[in-house]
Enzyme design. Structure first.
Site, PDB file in Angstrom:
ATOM      1  N   PHE A   1       0.837  -1.200   0.000  1.00 56.05           N
ATOM      2  CA  PHE A   1       0.000   0.000   0.000  1.00 56.05           C
ATOM      3  C   PHE A   1       0.871   1.249   0.000  1.00 56.05           C
ATOM      4  O   PHE A   1       1.854   1.343   0.749  1.00 56.05           O
ATOM      5  CB  PHE A   1      -0.879   0.038   1.258  1.00 56.05           C
ATOM      6  CG  PHE A   1      -1.938  -1.005   1.328  1.00 56.05           C
ATOM      7  CD1 PHE A   1      -3.234  -0.758   0.900  1.00 56.05           C
ATOM      8  CD2 PHE A   1      -1.651  -2.277   1.823  1.00 56.05           C
ATOM      9  CE1 PHE A   1      -4.214  -1.729   0.967  1.00 56.05           C
ATOM     10  CE2 PHE A   1      -2.625  -3.248   1.897  1.00 56.05           C
ATOM     11  CZ  PHE A   1      -3.913  -2.979   1.466  1.00 56.05           C
ATOM     12  N   ASP A   2       0.485   2.200  -0.826  1.00 55.77           N
ATOM     13  CA  ASP A   2       1.001   3.551  -0.640  1.00 55.77           C
ATOM     14  C   ASP A   2       0.390   4.086   0.654  1.00 55.77           C
ATOM     15  O   ASP A   2      -0.690   3.662   1.058  1.00 55.77           O
ATOM     16  CB  ASP A   2       0.585   4.419  -1.825  1.00 55.77           C
ATOM     17  CG  ASP A   2       0.904   5.884  -1.606  1.00 55.77           C
ATOM     18  OD1 ASP A   2       2.042   6.194  -1.250  1.00 55.77           O
ATOM     19  OD2 ASP A   2      -0.026   6.701  -1.775  1.00 55.77           O
ATOM     20  N   LYS A   3       1.091   4.997   1.329  1.00 52.11           N
ATOM     21  CA  LYS A   3       0.553   5.518   2.591  1.00 52.11           C
ATOM     22  C   LYS A   3      -0.388   6.695   2.357  1.00 52.11           C
ATOM     23  O   LYS A   3      -1.591   6.615   2.647  1.00 52.11           O
ATOM     24  CB  LYS A   3       1.678   5.962   3.533  1.00 52.11           C
ATOM     25  CG  LYS A   3       1.137   6.517   4.879  1.00 52.11           C
ATOM     26  CD  LYS A   3       2.239   7.060   5.750  1.00 52.11           C
ATOM     27  CE  LYS A   3       2.709   8.425   5.292  1.00 52.11           C
ATOM     28  NZ  LYS A   3       1.709   9.504   5.552  1.00 52.11           N
TER      29      LYS A   3
END
Length: 839
Positions: free
Chosen positions: A519-521
């Site tokens: 996941f990108d944050k």
């Protein structure tokens, strides 16, 4: 052509290795996936090329990334090699897209596909609900010949209807058009089902006459003959279309069996065979049509006309949606559907966005603050003002400014992409296709050998022929042919209804096989905007004074952290009179300074004060350390020599993130990883709050690509979840890319394999679960269809009659279809309420 260096590929390369990015659209105007694979394969085969692969480029369009040995070849030579290789491919291969009207019967489409696949020079031919897509070799066949072939088949298979167009989208850019007519037959789309019913009624009538009435034999045979006619009517057309091009398929096997049975005097069995086969085929088409119609229904959501306010009079005029222009002001009355993509310029309302984004709760909409700025950059308009064609307005009247033409609206793009997705097959479908191509000729050869069984065993020749015909029936892989397409189509249609765009069977299959989700944050696991989380005032100062000074000064700044302080600070200071700052000036990279009530106020990071030699009190320093260790960004506030305190800010996690991650683990995703450009402490803090197993901080975009490549090597299949723009290279490097909040985003729709149309993580577990269920159903269908064939063939060889074989055979086909259609009714599981805060 050169767009700059491409990102790391995840493979170790020598120090002399360089990479060159070339716009794929310049090399292959068609953008065809097969041709892109051919291009990368041809380039990688050259000794000076280390690697060639396709990436999402800078987030705007796909790029060809070529890694080469800089000691042996220059950048210009690499570009020329790529151009030559691409020119060779586009010269050899062409692509044809033939648009279909919804009135074209499925039978005609299937017959056309059968013709095309059997035609010399055709590499691949697939159909969607809206088009036939063909790839061909230019040296062996021309686009016009293929257009004529399809025109002839559709014209002969149908009787009346509307004109259609076929156009070639090949490297030379020329279009070829043809026209034909389409209709389902005398009874419309139900003609095949009606003919099957007539066949059944006549079959029962013939049996009743033979069993209970003393009618002449010719009368009984005449009734059976009519039953055979109606049962064989559509089957003959498909079989003829295949056989004339040297291809023997299931329809042909059934006709041979029925004709042979009738010739042997078993007219009733022949009629029964064709009746059950036609019923199965008709119901199969009806069931598949249900799934297709659920997709096509999306296109009907947008209204046909729009109320437009033009000129200075303020009057509205109703015009076709197709006539709308960018910049038009459209009036949307209560309970009306929105006619075009745009943003709200007047009025407020709640809009049901479920048709596009799948959101179950209406979304509040309000006007943009600056119409000119919104018109200049519509992609940056906040979600609270953005609207989409096909969504449903609530009780308030609003006016919107159009940002996209009807053909380019989010809804129109989704419909096109879903339709095109049907041509992208799974490995299971490719297996089934290969199996059928080998299996049918093998069975025909085996049946011919069975005709010589009389040389081995003592039986009449009629019994030998009857057994051979029964084997033909048993071996027809009808269920196998429909096993995968029915499941994929149902799953894609169900996903579309939930606001999830799945780009074909391959993407659907890959999502279900993912072992690790990265996941990108920012904006994915978090809300994408910093918020005040902590306000700590020093002794002798209170929170109100600290916030009042900070808000007054930061109002003059456009920095994201400043906007967060102003937004959240004002919410806490609703009744407080703010001081008036003067001489406000930015201290780039460190903070801001101003004069407030005659004192110099400075707001910024710790480094701002340390650089000025200003000693931070020990308690305040300890507070800053604690906040930073907790993942906060800190802003110290000082007025002259007096310390007012510290404000902690953080991009807080989405309220649903923890529950989503727990649900993903529950359904079998083995590992989750968060990739962030923020420092490691911030990444660790967010990961701990949402329940991510591991966090990687301080990552540049190319570092994210390398991390994804490493995960693929050490952890297995990886899915990358991001916004489809900044994370496009990492998404392209993963086994499958998943874009968040893709509604209205061209980049997200084009780069992602899976697009969650709403900016809502809760759809992700449903997408993964749907993918895994569809894979299970495909396996069930394949095993069931192959198992039935494996049992029926020896059973018929040993004496099982045509009648029982037909019943089992057609029953298995219907079971496979209806098993796949269960996906259309798959419910979206609610996340555990104890894990999700009230939203």
């Amino acid at each position: 052509m050169r767009d700059g260096e491409c990102g790391a590929s995840g493979h170790s390369t020598p120090p002399a290795a360089r990479s060159l990015a070339l716009a794929l659209a310049d090399l292959l105007p068609d953008g065809d996936q097969r041709c892109a694979e051919r291009l990368t394969y041809d380039l990688a085969a050259q000794s000076i090329i280390e690697q060639a692969h396709v990436i999402a480029g800078d987030g705007r369009a796909p790029q060809l990334c070529v890694h080469y040995d800089a000691t042996r070849v220059g950048e210009g030579d690499v570009a020329r090699r790529a151009q030559r290789a691409a020119a060779t491919i586009t010269t050899r291969y062409g692509h044809l897209r033939w648009s279909l009207d919804v009135t074209i019967p499925a039978k005609a489409t299937r017959a056309a596909i059968a013709q095309l696949r059997a035609a010399p020079g055709v590499v691949a031919a697939e159909s969607t609900s809206t088009a036939i897509v063909v790839e061909f070799e230019r040296a062996r066949v021309t686009a016009q010949e293929l257009v004529d072939l399809v025109s002839e088949q559709v014209r002969s298979a149908t009787e009346s209807g509307t004109d259609q167009q076929g156009s070639e989208h090949a490297g030379d850019g020329h279009a070829h058009e043809g026209h034909q007519h389409g209709h389902g037959g005398i009874f419309g789309e139900r003609s095949e089902l009606v003919f099957a019913a007539l066949s059944g009624v006549l079959l029962i009538a013939g049996w009743a006459l033979a069993s209970f009435a003393d009618t002449p034999r010719p009368v009984e045979l005449g009734v059976y003959a009519l039953s055979l006619f109606f049962g064989a009517y559509y089957t003959v057309q498909e079989a003829y279309a295949s056989v004339r091009y040297g291809k023997f398929e299931i329809d042909f096997l059934m006709l041979v069996s029925a004709t042979g049975a009738a010739a042997l005097g078993e007219v009733a069995e022949g009629a029964l065979l064709l009746f059950l086969f036609s019923v199965g085929h008709a119901l199969e088409g009806y069931a598949m049509g249900r799934a297709r119609r659920s997709i096509e229904a999306l296109a009907e959501l947008a209204p046909k006309t729009a109320l437009v306010r033009r000129g200075g009079t303020g009057d509205t005029v109703e015009i076709p949606v197709a006539a709308l222009s960018v910049g038009d002001i459209v009036v949307v009355r209560p309970n009306m559907r929105v006619a075009a993509d745009g943003f709200v310029v007047a009025g407020s309302s709640s809009i049901d966005q479920a048709p596009v984004t799948g959101e179950s709760v209406p979304v509040d909409k309000s006007p943009v603050a600056d119409i000119a700025a919104a018109a200049a950059a519509p992609e940056l308009v906040d979600a609270s003002a953005r609207v989409f064609a096909g969504t449903i307005n609530g009780v308030g009247a609003i006016e919107i400014q159009v940002t996209r033409l009807a053909a380019d609206s989010t809804l129109a793009r989704v419909v096109r992409l879903v339709a095109e997705a049907q041509t992208k097959t799974t490995s299971a479908q490719r297996f089934a296709d290969r199996f059928q191509r080998l299996f049918v000729p093998t069975i025909l050869a085996g049946v011919v050998l069975l005709l010589f069984a009389g040389l081995v065993i003592d039986e009449p020749f009629t019994a030998t022929v009857y057994r051979a015909l029964a084997v033909l029936v048993a071996a027809s892989p009808c269920a196998l042919a429909i096993a995968t397409p029915s499941a994929v189509l149902s799953a894609v249609a169900r996903a579309a209804r939930a606001g999830i765009l799945v780009k074909g069977g391959a993407a659907l299959e890959e999502l279900g096989r993912v072992q690790v989700l990265a996941f990108d944050k920012t904006g994915t696991l978090t809300q994408g905007k910093p918020q005040i989380t902590d306000v700590i005032a020093t002794s002798g100062t209170d929170d109100t004074e600290l916030l009042a000074v900070a808000v007054a000064v930061e109002e003059q700044s456009d920095h994201p952290l400043a906007r967060a302080i102003v937004r959240d600070g004002r919410a806490r200071l609703s009744e407080v009179q703010l001081p008036q700052p003067a001489n406000v000036r930015a201290l780039t990279g460190r903070g801001v300074a101003a004069t407030v009530n005659g004192r110099e106020v400075r707001i910024g990071k710790r480094s701002l004060f340390e650089a000025a030699g200003q000693q931070i009190p020990s308690q305040l320093s300890a507070d800053v350390d604690f906040l930073e260790q907790s993942g906060r960004t800190t802003m110290l506030v000082a007025a002259g020599d007096r310390w007012l305190g510290v404000i902690g800010l953080m991009d807080v996690p989405r309220v649903e993130a923890a529950a989503v991650l727990k649900r993903l683990k529950h359904i079998g995703v083995e590992e989750t990883v968060m990739l962030s450009g923020d420092n490691q402490r911030v990444a660790d803090a967010v990961a701990a709050q949402v329940g991510v197993a591991a966090a990687r901080g301080d990552l540049m975009p190319e570092d994210k690509v390398a991390e994804v490549a490493s995960l693929r090597v050490h952890r297995g299949r990886v899915g990358m979840v991001g916004d489809g723009v900044n994370d496009a290279p990492a998404m392209a490097r993963a086994n499958i890319g998943i874009a968040m909040g893709a509604a209205g985003s061209d980049v997200a729709l084009e780069t992602a394999d899976i697009a969650l149309m709403a900016d809502d993580l809760t759809a992700l577990p449903f997408a993964v679960d749907l993918s895994r269920r569809s894979s299970r159903i495909i396996k069930q269908n394949l095993w069931a269809s192959l198992g039935i064939v494996a049992v029926l063939i020896p059973a018929t060889v040993l004496g099982l009659g045509i009648g029982p074989a037909v019943l089992i055979h057609e029953g298995s086909t219907l079971i496979v279809v209806f098993n796949a259609l269960r996906l259309l009714a798959m419910p979206m599981q609610a996340l555990p309420t104890d894990d999700v805060a009230a939203r």
